[in-house]
Design a protein around this motif. Sequence first.
Motif, short mmCIF file in Angstrom:
data_model
loop_
_atom_site.label_atom_id
_atom_site.label_comp_id
_atom_site.label_asym_id
_atom_site.label_seq_id
_atom_site.Cartn_x
_atom_site.Cartn_y
_atom_site.Cartn_z
N ILE A 115 0.86 -1.18 0.00
CA ILE A 115 0.00 0.00 0.00
C ILE A 115 0.90 1.23 0.00
CG2 ILE A 115 -1.75 1.29 1.27
CD1 ILE A 115 -2.59 -1.42 2.52
N PRO A 116 0.85 2.06 -1.05
CA PRO A 116 1.63 3.29 -1.06
C PRO A 116 1.04 4.31 -0.10
CG PRO A 116 0.34 3.14 -3.07
CD PRO A 116 0.09 1.86 -2.29
N ASN A 117 1.89 5.04 0.57
CA ASN A 117 1.46 6.05 1.54
C ASN A 117 2.05 7.40 1.16
OD1 ASN A 117 0.25 4.45 4.06
ND2 ASN A 117 1.87 3.26 3.13
N PRO A 118 1.32 8.48 1.40
CA PRO A 118 1.82 9.81 1.03
C PRO A 118 2.78 10.42 2.03
CG PRO A 118 -0.40 10.00 1.88
CD PRO A 118 -0.08 8.53 1.83
N THR A 119 2.92 9.81 3.22
CA THR A 119 3.77 10.40 4.26
C THR A 119 4.65 9.34 4.91
OG1 THR A 119 2.02 12.01 4.71
CG2 THR A 119 3.74 11.78 6.38
N ALA A 120 5.92 9.66 5.09
CA ALA A 120 6.86 8.80 5.81
C ALA A 120 7.12 9.40 7.18
CB ALA A 120 8.17 8.67 5.03
N VAL A 121 7.23 8.55 8.20
CA VAL A 121 7.48 9.00 9.57
C VAL A 121 8.87 8.49 9.97
CG1 VAL A 121 6.65 8.97 11.95
CG2 VAL A 121 5.01 8.84 10.05
N PHE A 122 9.67 9.39 10.49
CA PHE A 122 11.05 9.07 10.86
C PHE A 122 11.32 9.38 12.33
CE2 PHE A 122 11.09 10.23 6.39
CZ PHE A 122 11.80 9.18 5.82
N ALA A 123 12.37 8.78 12.84
CA ALA A 123 12.92 9.17 14.14
C ALA A 123 14.36 9.59 13.87
CB ALA A 123 12.87 8.01 15.13
N GLY A 124 14.77 10.63 14.54
CA GLY A 124 16.13 11.12 14.39
C GLY A 124 16.77 11.29 15.76
N LEU A 125 18.00 10.86 15.88
CA LEU A 125 18.74 10.96 17.13
C LEU A 125 19.83 12.01 16.98
CD1 LEU A 125 19.76 10.00 19.96
CD2 LEU A 125 21.11 8.29 18.73
N ASP A 126 19.83 12.99 17.86
CA ASP A 126 20.93 13.95 17.96
C ASP A 126 21.87 13.37 19.00
OD1 ASP A 126 22.64 16.02 18.85
OD2 ASP A 126 21.18 17.54 18.22
N LYS A 127 23.03 12.91 18.58
CA LYS A 127 23.97 12.22 19.48
C LYS A 127 24.60 13.16 20.50
CE LYS A 127 25.16 8.76 16.01
NZ LYS A 127 26.25 8.23 15.19
N ILE A 128 24.58 14.45 20.24
CA ILE A 128 25.18 15.39 21.20
C ILE A 128 24.24 15.63 22.37
CG2 ILE A 128 25.95 17.78 21.50
CD1 ILE A 128 27.04 17.60 18.64
#
Length: 140
Positions: A9-22
């Motif tokens: 199923i194609p989706n219009p939005t991707a959800v990400f997590a991002g880690l700032d290591k500092i």
Amino acid sequence: MTTLPTVKIPNPTAVFAGLDKITGRITTFEAAIGETVKFGALQVTPRACYTRPPTEPQNTDGFLEVDEITLQGETRRIFTGWMFAASPGLHAVEHSIYDVWLTDCKGGEGTTVAGAKPPEPEPPPAPPPPQHRAPAPKKR
């Protein structure tokens, strides 16, 4: 036994997590397909994001490009490829300061990649028609 192809199923939005290591802070952010979102010195652009129907094992995946903006202001591609939400360490973006991984896709309307709706479950069979007896002949 024939195996049916997996429905994506194609989706219009991707959800990400991002880690700032500092700072040690994890941030969740979204990006529309084709939209570039900045996370720290990274620019994340999802090109595709697929999920599976609820009747199948979940296997969320996405194709994306990640660029780094260097201190000199230059753009350098550091990742192009598929990410899998179930295995974030498999193809996550690992940068000296930032890590980014796909967590989900959202907004899909249940349409498959081929453009057809997933097959509907078959209705239960109709009950057999009632048995009618012919009337008994009349006695004279």
